[in-house]
Design an enzyme around this catalytic site. Structure first.
Site, PDB file in Angstrom:
ATOM      1  N   HIS A  82       0.811  -1.219   0.000  1.00 10.23           N
ATOM      2  CA  HIS A  82       0.000   0.000   0.000  1.00 10.23           C
ATOM      3  C   HIS A  82       0.847   1.272   0.000  1.00 10.23           C
ATOM      4  O   HIS A  82       0.364   2.338  -0.335  1.00 10.23           O
ATOM      5  CB  HIS A  82      -0.992  -0.004   1.178  1.00 10.23           C
ATOM      6  CG  HIS A  82      -0.393   0.255   2.510  1.00 10.23           C
ATOM      7  ND1 HIS A  82      -0.162  -0.734   3.449  1.00 10.23           N
ATOM      8  CD2 HIS A  82       0.005   1.405   3.111  1.00 10.23           C
ATOM      9  CE1 HIS A  82       0.342  -0.208   4.542  1.00 10.23           C
ATOM     10  NE2 HIS A  82       0.456   1.096   4.365  1.00 10.23           N
ATOM     11  N   ASP A 112      -0.169  -7.539   1.196  1.00  4.51           N
ATOM     12  CA  ASP A 112       0.283  -6.160   1.413  1.00  4.51           C
ATOM     13  C   ASP A 112       1.811  -6.065   1.515  1.00  4.51           C
ATOM     14  O   ASP A 112       2.345  -5.395   2.387  1.00  4.51           O
ATOM     15  CB  ASP A 112      -0.366  -5.563   2.670  1.00  4.51           C
ATOM     16  CG  ASP A 112      -0.287  -4.039   2.683  1.00  4.51           C
ATOM     17  OD1 ASP A 112       0.065  -3.453   1.640  1.00  4.51           O
ATOM     18  OD2 ASP A 112      -0.542  -3.437   3.743  1.00  4.51           O
ATOM     19  N   SER A 189       4.718   2.224   8.027  1.00  5.82           N
ATOM     20  CA  SER A 189       4.342   1.101   7.176  1.00  5.82           C
ATOM     21  C   SER A 189       5.516   0.608   6.347  1.00  5.82           C
ATOM     22  O   SER A 189       6.162   1.390   5.644  1.00  5.82           O
ATOM     23  CB  SER A 189       3.207   1.503   6.238  1.00  5.82           C
ATOM     24  OG  SER A 189       2.005   1.648   6.930  1.00  5.82           O
TER      25      SER A 189
END
Length: 237
Positions: A82, A112, A189
């Site tokens: 993402h 992901d 992230s």
């Protein structure tokens, strides 16, 4: 910014008070201080952070930003899908501030995860992180989250493993994840979750946030035992 301003004001106030005391001839008081630390190598979690930080990068992908870490001697970087989804131009910023172009070598949206191929990785001499085993994690074990929360590169936060197989929705489906109370925020992230031995045990991916957003002590990482084979497949294919 607020913290910086408060520190500056505090420092200025302390300086004025010191000058006034000297001007009026008041006796100076020598407060007891600890002896200077003996020079030596870092220990404990400080040593752990020093070991891993050179392998961690900031990832800039259009308007998105995140983190990643080098996984092999060829300089491939593992991050979240993402973070780079839809991006044509990707830049990685190394721990020493160097900026290198990169391309998305492959991604797995369901998990992901994405792998970046860094331009000039060989000459840049990117040190790979050591991958551990998430299966060996125990609840209560100390861990570090390293990355670029809110664009603050090289940020290290500490916590514990809160759960080893928490079921959450990651990517396109329900997955088990490592839960931690190490502070994870937007920008973390794709960065590594690291055990006390400096081994990557997870890929920081998501947080549970309150209405105001931000960290509330509940973060999730993709277990490295699941992430490593996917990264290997993306690199080979």
């Amino acid at each position: 910014m607020t913290a910086v301003l408060v520190a500056a004001v505090t420092g200025a106030a302390a300086g004025l008070a010191g000058a006034a005391a000297f001007r009026y001839g008041e006796p100076a008081t020598a407060l007891p201080r600890a002896a200077p630390a003996v020079s030596g190598g870092a220990t404990g979690l400080s040593a752990t952070a020093s070991m891993v930080l050179p392998s961690v990068v900031s990832v800039e992908a259009g308007r998105a930003g995140g983190s990643g870490f080098v996984v092999d001697g060829s300089g491939h970087v593992l991050t979240n899908a993402h973070v780079v989804r839809g991006a044509f131009d990707v830049t990685v910023v190394l721990s020493d501030g160097r900026r290198l172009g990169a391309r998305v070598l492959g991604s797995d949206d369901d998990e992901d995860l994405a792998v970046l191929e860094v331009v000039g990785a060989g000459s840049a001499r990117l040190p790979p992180a050591t991958l551990g085993r998430s299966a060996d994690l125990s609840v209560g074990e100390q861990v570090l989250a390293i990355g670029s929360p809110l664009g603050l590169s090289g940020t290290v936060t500490a916590g514990i493993v809160s759960a080893t197989d928490r079921e959450v929705r990651l990517g396109g489906a329900s997955r088990t994840a490592v839960q931690t109370d190490a502070s994870i925020n937007p920008g973390n992230s794709g960065g590594p979750l690291v055990n006390a031995r400096g081994q990557v045990v997870g890929v920081n991916t998501a947080i549970a946030a309150g209405r105001g957003g931000g960290n509330i002590g509940i973060g999730f990482a993709i277990p490295i035992d699941r992430a490593a084979p996917i990264a290997d497949r993306l690199i080979r294919n």
